[in-house]
Design an enzyme around this catalytic site. Structure first.
Site, PDB file in Angstrom:
ATOM      1  N   TRP A 158       0.817  -1.219   0.000  1.00  0.00           N
ATOM      2  CA  TRP A 158       0.000   0.000   0.000  1.00  0.00           C
ATOM      3  C   TRP A 158       0.852   1.272   0.000  1.00  0.00           C
ATOM      4  O   TRP A 158       0.338   2.344  -0.293  1.00  0.00           O
ATOM      5  CB  TRP A 158      -0.950   0.018   1.221  1.00  0.00           C
ATOM      6  CG  TRP A 158      -0.220  -0.208   2.523  1.00  0.00           C
ATOM      7  CD1 TRP A 158      -0.092  -1.389   3.194  1.00  0.00           C
ATOM      8  CD2 TRP A 158       0.519   0.757   3.283  1.00  0.00           C
ATOM      9  NE1 TRP A 158       0.685  -1.229   4.309  1.00  0.00           N
ATOM     10  CE2 TRP A 158       1.068   0.084   4.390  1.00  0.00           C
ATOM     11  CE3 TRP A 158       0.781   2.123   3.131  1.00  0.00           C
ATOM     12  CZ2 TRP A 158       1.852   0.734   5.358  1.00  0.00           C
ATOM     13  CZ3 TRP A 158       1.567   2.769   4.089  1.00  0.00           C
ATOM     14  CH2 TRP A 158       2.089   2.075   5.178  1.00  0.00           C
ATOM     15  N   ASN A 159       2.133   1.186   0.366  1.00  0.00           N
ATOM     16  CA  ASN A 159       2.894   2.443   0.515  1.00  0.00           C
ATOM     17  C   ASN A 159       3.303   3.055  -0.834  1.00  0.00           C
ATOM     18  O   ASN A 159       3.550   4.248  -0.921  1.00  0.00           O
ATOM     19  CB  ASN A 159       4.108   2.265   1.443  1.00  0.00           C
ATOM     20  CG  ASN A 159       5.112   1.260   0.939  1.00  0.00           C
ATOM     21  OD1 ASN A 159       4.802   0.449   0.076  1.00  0.00           O
ATOM     22  ND2 ASN A 159       6.309   1.305   1.470  1.00  0.00           N
ATOM     23  N   LYS A 182      -2.190  -9.068  -7.230  1.00  0.00           N
ATOM     24  CA  LYS A 182      -3.051  -8.786  -6.085  1.00  0.00           C
ATOM     25  C   LYS A 182      -2.569  -7.494  -5.441  1.00  0.00           C
ATOM     26  O   LYS A 182      -1.554  -7.476  -4.762  1.00  0.00           O
ATOM     27  CB  LYS A 182      -3.013  -9.918  -5.051  1.00  0.00           C
ATOM     28  CG  LYS A 182      -4.077  -9.723  -3.970  1.00  0.00           C
ATOM     29  CD  LYS A 182      -3.698 -10.299  -2.637  1.00  0.00           C
ATOM     30  CE  LYS A 182      -2.755  -9.453  -1.840  1.00  0.00           C
ATOM     31  NZ  LYS A 182      -3.231  -8.108  -1.454  1.00  0.00           N
ATOM     32  N   PRO A 183      -3.293  -6.391  -5.676  1.00  0.00           N
ATOM     33  CA  PRO A 183      -2.890  -5.145  -5.007  1.00  0.00           C
ATOM     34  C   PRO A 183      -3.379  -5.170  -3.564  1.00  0.00           C
ATOM     35  O   PRO A 183      -4.228  -5.992  -3.208  1.00  0.00           O
ATOM     36  CB  PRO A 183      -3.626  -4.070  -5.818  1.00  0.00           C
ATOM     37  CG  PRO A 183      -4.827  -4.761  -6.379  1.00  0.00           C
ATOM     38  CD  PRO A 183      -4.479  -6.220  -6.522  1.00  0.00           C
ATOM     39  N   GLY A 236       6.717  -6.207   0.620  1.00  0.00           N
ATOM     40  CA  GLY A 236       5.947  -6.059   1.861  1.00  0.00           C
ATOM     41  C   GLY A 236       6.802  -6.442   3.049  1.00  0.00           C
ATOM     42  O   GLY A 236       8.034  -6.377   2.987  1.00  0.00           O
ATOM     43  N   SER A 237       6.153  -6.882   4.112  1.00  0.00           N
ATOM     44  CA  SER A 237       6.889  -7.122   5.360  1.00  0.00           C
ATOM     45  C   SER A 237       7.701  -8.414   5.282  1.00  0.00           C
ATOM     46  O   SER A 237       7.375  -9.346   4.535  1.00  0.00           O
ATOM     47  CB  SER A 237       5.917  -7.229   6.527  1.00  0.00           C
ATOM     48  OG  SER A 237       5.184  -8.429   6.425  1.00  0.00           O
ATOM     49  N   GLU A 258      11.000  -8.244  -1.789  1.00  0.00           N
ATOM     50  CA  GLU A 258      11.522  -6.942  -1.371  1.00  0.00           C
ATOM     51  C   GLU A 258      10.855  -6.657  -0.038  1.00  0.00           C
ATOM     52  O   GLU A 258       9.686  -6.301   0.022  1.00  0.00           O
ATOM     53  CB  GLU A 258      11.173  -5.910  -2.459  1.00  0.00           C
ATOM     54  CG  GLU A 258      12.053  -4.705  -2.430  1.00  0.00           C
ATOM     55  CD  GLU A 258      11.377  -3.563  -1.738  1.00  0.00           C
ATOM     56  OE1 GLU A 258      11.599  -3.433  -0.504  1.00  0.00           O
ATOM     57  OE2 GLU A 258      10.634  -2.828  -2.393  1.00  0.00           O
ATOM     58  N   LEU A 259      11.611  -6.876   1.057  1.00  0.00           N
ATOM     59  CA  LEU A 259      11.001  -6.944   2.388  1.00  0.00           C
ATOM     60  C   LEU A 259      11.407  -5.745   3.265  1.00  0.00           C
ATOM     61  O   LEU A 259      11.797  -4.708   2.756  1.00  0.00           O
ATOM     62  CB  LEU A 259      11.365  -8.289   3.024  1.00  0.00           C
ATOM     63  CG  LEU A 259      11.082  -9.512   2.125  1.00  0.00           C
ATOM     64  CD1 LEU A 259      11.526 -10.810   2.767  1.00  0.00           C
ATOM     65  CD2 LEU A 259       9.600  -9.577   1.740  1.00  0.00           C
ATOM     66  N   CYS A 292      10.204   1.387   2.820  1.00  0.00           N
ATOM     67  CA  CYS A 292      11.118   0.423   3.426  1.00  0.00           C
ATOM     68  C   CYS A 292      12.570   0.876   3.318  1.00  0.00           C
ATOM     69  O   CYS A 292      13.442   0.262   3.917  1.00  0.00           O
ATOM     70  CB  CYS A 292      10.893  -0.970   2.877  1.00  0.00           C
ATOM     71  SG  CYS A 292      10.897  -0.992   1.125  1.00  0.00           S
ATOM     72  N   GLU A 389      11.117  -1.645  12.325  1.00  0.00           N
ATOM     73  CA  GLU A 389      10.907  -0.681  11.252  1.00  0.00           C
ATOM     74  C   GLU A 389       9.811   0.274  11.742  1.00  0.00           C
ATOM     75  O   GLU A 389       8.670  -0.157  11.978  1.00  0.00           O
ATOM     76  CB  GLU A 389      10.457  -1.458  10.016  1.00  0.00           C
ATOM     77  CG  GLU A 389      10.627  -0.725   8.745  1.00  0.00           C
ATOM     78  CD  GLU A 389      10.361  -1.614   7.520  1.00  0.00           C
ATOM     79  OE1 GLU A 389       9.711  -2.665   7.654  1.00  0.00           O
ATOM     80  OE2 GLU A 389      10.798  -1.230   6.432  1.00  0.00           O
TER      81      GLU A 389
HETATM   82  C1  SIN Z   1       9.374   0.638  -0.863  1.00  0.00           C
HETATM   83  O1  SIN Z   1       9.286   1.268   0.169  1.00  0.00           O
HETATM   84  O2  SIN Z   1       8.904  -0.519  -0.917  1.00  0.00           O
HETATM   85  C2  SIN Z   1      10.034   1.146  -2.127  1.00  0.00           C
HETATM   86  C3  SIN Z   1      10.680   2.461  -1.983  1.00  0.00           C
HETATM   87  C4  SIN Z   1      11.359   2.956  -3.237  1.00  0.00           C
HETATM   88  O3  SIN Z   1      11.293   2.349  -4.316  1.00  0.00           O
HETATM   89  O4  SIN Z   1      12.006   3.976  -3.123  1.00  0.00           O
END
Ligand code: SIN
Length: 485
Positions: A158-159, A182-183, A236-237, A258-259, A292, A389
């Site tokens: 969602w971010n 899946k969003p 995500g997490s 990508e966690l 992240c 985090e």
């Molecule tokens: C993310 O927070 O998952 C990606 C951040 C970015 O691409 O800069």
């Protein structure tokens, strides 16, 4: 929906399977709310396993012809999709701010960032080169081919409701894969608008499918257990990433993860203070601290600490908080009550254990999802805020004396996504850059994210790289042909 769009067709309340806009089988829907004021934006289909299976079947059928299209054809459709994103930049930005909360200018920046992956992979589609290897005997010749992995399941956060989709779907489609996306339930509208533009660009039915759901675990389980799906790409997490990796084990899928992160931001005595302040603000407060790669721990060498803090607190004080649709706002709301509760707990724990509040430290308004831009100093590794985090607009300041100590603190985490440091001694710059156990290192900059670099982490921050020339590798299999002549 409160916001008016130039193209109202981009606000869609259906999912997208096999080129058709559809409801859930039982017509169930779920509400999507604006984090700024908790108002209902609309309702989207609440789908489960059956609809997911149908989307996977459609993607499989489409894969047989999509993979056979010329690279040039795939490239042209991606380019068209990119052009449509740019033409609809304002609308995509508004939809994003409405559902995610980030300030409109930042949202438009994300759409441009998202579009840049589509443009980049439209170009890369034509450059999926193989190799010719001198054979191991006089009469053998070896040729290496790269072929699309097949149906891809993409699960996005969602971010970044726009850019994390195109960073996965762009290279997948370029390589000749088809996708079931899946969003997140919190921000489905940006995904649906992107699918509308992909439909307008002319992608054939089944090449790009979207399943909306309020029950991510059910759709996730279907995608990961399916024998048809050959690859899962997730952002995500770390907790959910580990679960998905386990679920993918039975069918031995290729995975990109990508966690979470716990980014250190180190400032050495010889750093340029103004630049360090600017970099830390950008890296910490982007998306109200909800990325992240956001700085999670600011480590300042003792000789520069007071000066840095004086300027940093002044800069934080100036950050304008408010509804993302208002002009000049820099910090929007957090995504939900859970995010606010987490930030409040972490700040309380730090202050109870000896940290000192420099600014902020509270909700911005009662009964809202806004949190004050906050700085706390005298933070130590023993506090919860050092390990977790934060995902909120809170800066934590640690003090260190030596380079070795800074590296030890920085690496003392299971995460290894982004890291940053500021200094001017060239030998030290190389030493520290090589010693940091992270996939990405910003040196005298707080901005590391770009289409052209391989985004990704090590340790429990994940596996695989997104963007850049490496991004397409995640969506191809290597095959070699050994000829006897
Ligand atoms: C993310 O927070 O998952 C990606 C951040 C970015 O691409 O800069």
């Amino acid at each position: 929906m409160k916001v008016s769009l130039n193209n109202p067709d981009l606000f869609i309340e259906k999912a997208f399977i096999n080129g058709t806009w559809v409801s859930a089988d039982n017509n169930a829907t779920f509400e999507v709310r604006n984090p700024s004021d908790n108002s209902i934006i609309g309702n989207v289909p609440d789908m489960r396993a059956d609809e997911t299976k149908r989307a996977i079947t459609a993607a499989e059928k489409a894969f047989h012809s999509w993979k056979k299209q010329s690279a040039e054809h795939r490239s042209k459709l991606l380019r068209k999709w990119f052009d449509l994103m740019i033409e609809n930049l304002d609308d995509l930005g508004k939809i994003l701010t409405l559902e995610q909360g980030k300030p409109l200018e930042e949202a438009k920046g994300e759409v441009l960032y998202g579009a840049s992956f589509v443009e980049w992979f439209a170009e890369e589609a034509k450059r999926i080169y193989g190799d010719v290897i001198p054979g191991n005997t006089a009469n053998s010749r070896i040729v290496v081919l790269k072929q699309p992995v097949g149906v891809v399941g993409a699960i996005t956060p969602w971010n970044f409701p726009n850019a994390m989709i195109t960073r996965k779907v762009g290279p997948a489609l370029a390589a000749g894969c088809t996708v079931v996306l899946k969003p997140p339930g919190l921000t489905p509208y940006s995904a649906l608008a992107l699918a509308k533009l992909a439909e307008m660009a002319g992608f054939p039915p089944g090449v790009f499918n979207i399943i909306t759901t309020a029950k991510s675990s059910v759709v996730g389980a279907e995608l990961t257990s399916s024998k048809i799906v050959k690859k899962i790409s997730f952002t995500g997490s770390t907790e959910i990433g580990k679960l998905l990796i386990k679920q993918c084990a039975d069918t031995v899928k290729k995975v990109s993860m990508e966690l979470g992160g716990n980014a250190p931001f180190i400032i050495f005595n010889d750093a340029d203070v103004d630049k360090a302040v600017e970099g830390a603000i950008v890296s910490k407060y982007r998306n109200a601290g909800q990325t992240c790669v956001c700085t999670n721990r600011i480590l300042v060498q003792s000789g520069i600490k007071d000066e840095f803090l004086k300027h940093y607190v002044k800069a934080v004080e100036k950050l304008k908080v408010g509804d993302g649709m208002e002009e000049n706002v820099e910090i929007g709301p957090l995504i939900d009550q859970g995010a606010i509760d987490k930030v409040e707990d972490l700040v309380k724990d730090a202050l109870d254990n000896g940290a000192n509040l420099m600014i902020g430290g509270n909700k911005y308004k009662a009964d809202s999802l806004y949190y004050q831009p906050t700085v706390i100093c005298d933070v130590t590794s023993q506090m919860n805020i050092a390990d977790e985090e934060i995902f909120g607009p809170v800066s934590t300041i640690f003090e260190f004396e030596t380079e070795e100590e800074a590296i030890q603190i920085a690496n003392d985490t299971p995460f290894g996504l982004a890291s940053y440091f500021y200094g001017n001694n060239m030998s030290q710059i190389w030493r520290v850059a090589e010693a940091l156990e992270y996939g990405m290192v910003g040196i005298n900059t707080g901005k590391i994210s770009t289409t052209v670099a391989p985004f990704g982490g090590i340790k429990e921050s994940g596996t695989g790289r997104e963007g850049s020339k490496y991004g397409i590798d995640e969506y191809v299999e290597i095959k070699y042909l050994n000829f006897e002549i």
